[in-house]
Design an enzyme around this catalytic site. Structure first.
Site, PDB file in Angstrom:
ATOM      1  N   CYS A  25       0.938  -1.283  -0.026  1.00 21.90           N
ATOM      2  CA  CYS A  25       0.165   0.008   0.129  1.00 21.90           C
ATOM      3  C   CYS A  25       0.834   1.219  -0.002  1.00 21.90           C
ATOM      4  CB  CYS A  25      -0.949  -0.041   1.118  1.00 21.90           C
ATOM      5  SG  CYS A  25      -2.011   1.444   1.428  1.00 21.90           S
ATOM      6  N   PRO A  26       0.456   2.237  -0.768  1.00 25.59           N
ATOM      7  CA  PRO A  26      -0.726   2.449  -1.585  1.00 25.59           C
ATOM      8  C   PRO A  26      -0.510   2.179  -2.958  1.00 25.59           C
ATOM      9  CG  PRO A  26       0.396   4.337  -1.459  1.00 25.59           C
ATOM     10  CD  PRO A  26       1.296   3.664  -0.774  1.00 25.59           C
TER      11      PRO A  26
END
Length: 86
Positions: A25-26
């Site tokens: 992430c992201p």
């Protein structure tokens, strides 16, 4: 798995796929967002991830953007996410 989980033989048919395996992430969300922008309303995108946090990340992403999370399916060390563009 979430309530969006489906059995393997009833998964939606995607028109596009993003392989975000190995990304944290992201990045999987950003790649999915970019791919969704190229799709027509109602089209299905499959995103393949290996980050265990991606399941919750995609749930939150869909809640925030209005795109539908159709299914999340664990396949080995991967999680397949099926999103329908709003």
């Amino acid at each position: 798995m979430s309530q969006a989980q489906n059995s393997a033989h009833r998964l939606p048919e995607p028109v596009a796929q993003v392989d975000a395996s190995g990304l944290k992430c992201p990045l999987p969300i950003l790649r999915a967002k970019k791919a969704l922008a190229t799709l027509q309303s109602g089209d299905v995108l499959k995103v393949v991830t290996t980050d265990p946090h991606a399941e919750r990340d995609f749930q939150a992403f869909c809640n925030q953007t209005g795109n539908a999370l159709l299914a999340q399916h664990a396949q080995g060390d991967q999680i397949w996410h099926y999103l329908r563009r709003r």
